[in-house]
Design a protein around this motif. Structure first.
Motif, PDB file in Angstrom:
ATOM      1  N   ARG A  10       0.792 -11.039  11.323  1.00  0.00           N
ATOM      2  CA  ARG A  10       1.551 -11.621  10.166  1.00  0.00           C
ATOM      3  C   ARG A  10       2.443 -12.899  10.507  1.00  0.00           C
ATOM      4  O   ARG A  10       2.689 -14.094  10.093  1.00  0.00           O
ATOM      5  N   ARG A  11       3.173 -12.607  11.729  1.00  0.00           N
ATOM      6  CA  ARG A  11       3.824 -13.636  12.332  1.00  0.00           C
ATOM      7  C   ARG A  11       3.287 -14.903  12.754  1.00  0.00           C
ATOM      8  O   ARG A  11       3.778 -15.762  12.679  1.00  0.00           O
ATOM      9  N   LEU A  12       2.187 -14.422  13.364  1.00  0.00           N
ATOM     10  CA  LEU A  12       1.503 -15.758  13.918  1.00  0.00           C
ATOM     11  C   LEU A  12       0.926 -16.419  12.651  1.00  0.00           C
ATOM     12  O   LEU A  12       0.809 -17.714  12.985  1.00  0.00           O
ATOM     13  N   ASP A  13       0.514 -15.698  11.732  1.00  0.00           N
ATOM     14  CA  ASP A  13       0.055 -16.905  10.516  1.00  0.00           C
ATOM     15  C   ASP A  13       1.139 -17.519   9.900  1.00  0.00           C
ATOM     16  O   ASP A  13       1.028 -18.715   9.584  1.00  0.00           O
ATOM     17  N   ALA A  14       2.546 -16.839  10.037  1.00  0.00           N
ATOM     18  CA  ALA A  14       3.626 -17.841   9.475  1.00  0.00           C
ATOM     19  C   ALA A  14       3.751 -18.927  10.379  1.00  0.00           C
ATOM     20  O   ALA A  14       4.388 -20.142   9.833  1.00  0.00           O
ATOM     21  N   GLU A  17       1.302 -21.647   9.873  1.00  0.00           N
ATOM     22  CA  GLU A  17       1.424 -22.386   8.507  1.00  0.00           C
ATOM     23  C   GLU A  17       2.811 -23.331   8.499  1.00  0.00           C
ATOM     24  O   GLU A  17       2.474 -24.415   8.059  1.00  0.00           O
ATOM     25  N   ALA A  18       3.650 -22.773   9.232  1.00  0.00           N
ATOM     26  CA  ALA A  18       4.998 -23.723   9.536  1.00  0.00           C
ATOM     27  C   ALA A  18       4.777 -24.956  10.401  1.00  0.00           C
ATOM     28  O   ALA A  18       5.107 -26.169  10.246  1.00  0.00           O
ATOM     29  N   ALA A  19       3.586 -24.905  11.169  1.00  0.00           N
ATOM     30  CA  ALA A  19       3.089 -25.972  12.295  1.00  0.00           C
ATOM     31  C   ALA A  19       2.194 -26.890  11.510  1.00  0.00           C
ATOM     32  O   ALA A  19       2.252 -28.027  11.875  1.00  0.00           O
ATOM     33  N   GLU A  20       1.602 -26.646  10.274  1.00  0.00           N
ATOM     34  CA  GLU A  20       0.839 -27.607   9.711  1.00  0.00           C
ATOM     35  C   GLU A  20       1.654 -28.646   8.900  1.00  0.00           C
ATOM     36  O   GLU A  20       2.980 -28.366   8.259  1.00  0.00           O
ATOM     37  N   PRO A  21       1.545 -30.077   9.247  1.00  0.00           N
ATOM     38  CA  PRO A  21       2.355 -30.989   8.827  1.00  0.00           C
ATOM     39  C   PRO A  21       2.118 -31.036   7.011  1.00  0.00           C
ATOM     40  O   PRO A  21       0.975 -30.912   6.465  1.00  0.00           O
TER      41      PRO A  21
END
Length: 78
Positions: A10-14, A17-21
């Motif tokens: 779950r944390r890796l997915d978050a 997602e945050a790393a996507e511009p």
């Protein structure tokens, strides 16, 4: 999130997602060879901006009125 030694899925997915511009496409008018773009950046924020010139290849005979449903005629076609 803190600094977990082994982040769960779950944390890796978050994080992924945050790393996507954030991406957006829009038309910007060019006046006198200049394009004015207003950007609001947060403190210490950096953002890439890519401006790509686009050549309008719309045929001279084209009109939005030719699209079905967008013309000025009545619903009965008159």
């Amino acid at each position: 999130m803190g600094r977990p030694l082994a982040p769960d899925d779950r944390r890796l997915d978050a994080l992924r997602e945050a790393a996507e511009p954030a991406r957006s496409h829009r038309s910007v008018p060019v006046t006198g060879g200049r394009a004015d773009v207003d950007l609001v950046l947060g403190r210490n924020e950096v953002t890439p901006l890519e401006l790509i010139p686009v050549v309008d290849e719309t045929p001279e005979w084209w009109s939005e009125d030719r699209l079905f449903g967008l013309g000025g005629e009545d619903a009965d076609g008159s």
